[in-house]
Design an enzyme around this catalytic site. Sequence first.
Site, PDB file in Angstrom:
ATOM      1  N   LYS A 216       0.858  -1.187   0.000  1.00 11.13           N
ATOM      2  CA  LYS A 216       0.000   0.000   0.000  1.00 11.13           C
ATOM      3  C   LYS A 216       0.889   1.229   0.000  1.00 11.13           C
ATOM      4  O   LYS A 216       1.947   1.243   0.627  1.00 11.13           O
ATOM      5  CB  LYS A 216      -0.899   0.040   1.239  1.00 11.13           C
ATOM      6  CG  LYS A 216      -1.689   1.352   1.360  1.00 11.13           C
ATOM      7  CD  LYS A 216      -2.350   1.513   2.711  1.00 11.13           C
ATOM      8  CE  LYS A 216      -2.980   2.891   2.841  1.00 11.13           C
ATOM      9  NZ  LYS A 216      -3.627   3.125   4.139  1.00 11.13           N
ATOM     10  N   GLU A 261      -8.479  12.685  12.354  1.00 17.30           N
ATOM     11  CA  GLU A 261      -7.632  11.585  12.840  1.00 17.30           C
ATOM     12  C   GLU A 261      -6.695  12.050  13.947  1.00 17.30           C
ATOM     13  O   GLU A 261      -5.785  12.853  13.711  1.00 17.30           O
ATOM     14  CB  GLU A 261      -6.828  10.992  11.686  1.00 17.30           C
ATOM     15  CG  GLU A 261      -6.092   9.721  12.052  1.00 17.30           C
ATOM     16  CD  GLU A 261      -5.779   8.837  10.850  1.00 17.30           C
ATOM     17  OE1 GLU A 261      -5.226   7.754  11.039  1.00 17.30           O
ATOM     18  OE2 GLU A 261      -6.120   9.230   9.710  1.00 17.30           O
TER      19      GLU A 261
END
Length: 489
Positions: A216, A261
């Site tokens: 990723k 976040e």
Amino acid sequence: MTMDRIDVSDDDPGLPRFAVRSWFIDGLSPHAPVPFTHGLPTTPQEFISQLPAAGFSCWVRHTSGLVGFGRAARLTATGTRRFADLDRAWQQIVATSTIDDPVGLPGSGLMCFSAVTFSAQSQATSVIDIPRYLLGRRDGRVWLTSIEPLDAHTADPAGSGDGSDEGELVLAPTAIRRPTGAVRKPGHTTGSDYLDIVAQASALMREQTGAQALKKVVLARDELIETPDEIDVRALLAALNTAYPGCWTFDVAGLIGATPELLVGVEDGRVTTRVLAGTYRVEDDPRAELAAARELLGKAKDQEEHRYAIESVVAPLTRLTDQLHVDEEPHLLQLANVIHLASDAHGTLTVRDGRVPTALAVAKAVHPTAAIGGVPTPLAAATIAEYERTDRGRFSGPVGWMDSAGNGQFGIALRCGQFEDRNRIRLFAGAGIMPDSDPLTELVETGAKFAPMRTALGIDPQAAIAEEHAAAMPTDTAPTAAVREDSHA
């Protein structure tokens, strides 16, 4: 006299000392001066209108948070030791300052705001800004902190932003100017560029095999926004906090945004974190689209992407804690523009040499997570450096605050922009790229992540997305239909 920046990467940076005093300003005591000329504000709108148009820092969620005025000192650092150098300098300043703090809440007493670059190779600096004054609100109480330099050469009265000759903080309401006439200009990575690098990265991952293969990578793009007049920062903060009250709205060293976040929160030896990975773009109403989001985010790609992000945070936190609890499964976090897969974790930090690590030290341990870097970390970082055509600077790095006890909160600098001039700001947005990623879907996702800042700047986010797709896609493709279909893929 204007204060110079202090480069704490130097062997002997000559750190300042401070006399610090905090006191509640919401009580009955006549000896607790209140800086507001029109009395203590009762609504967020009243409070924001009494801030100066510039020259302050903030970290706010809902109606609680910290707002700093002026600058008593700025510490800077670069390179691989930027976290350690800033943390060491901060602890030295704490040790040599005098602190009178009867308030006794996290963020009272001596505190600082901080923003750290994503990459050690960035040309931008990582900073700690120590405000001259600090207004805090927590658990329904409001306090004021004065941070007075004991060394005259470190003071920055020109940057106090309070408008008083005596240097005391005075806040009076002034009209907030909404941005008008904002113009979008191409960044270093255009929409067409982004489609190309996503396709290349996905192809690279499909070709690689083995445990050390790239699994990723998060790739970002940027765009420049210019306005004919100076941007009133208060208007941006008000728009972000109103639209995204559950996010952490921040303004640190010209980096402004609202992040969903929380990288780390440290309070009295406890650590918390919130990990996001996996994104559904809201088209109309997030509540009405929960079923569609659950179906999309339940697919293998998003589940695997989220697992990578969780593992990248849990591993370093496990080494720093006596015990760590992680959500057994992710939940859906609804925002106005997107729905994320989210997982929370909390634990007790391990005491070593009579102390626990500071919030900045914990942030260093977990940065960069797979949510903004990739897996494995070194290979993802190399891929980002090769494919991205811009220096991220402080985007996707830790941003937040810390106090003298080491308590603090650092979010990941997302949904944000970096001011380059008073009327120019560079926005950033990224997406997690997997072997089976569709370039157009990832472009859609970054467009959705631009939306909070675009909207705050007076730009129609849907029109901007349509323009991007029209420019990035072949002329014989129907962009609106394709975007709508792929956003649910």
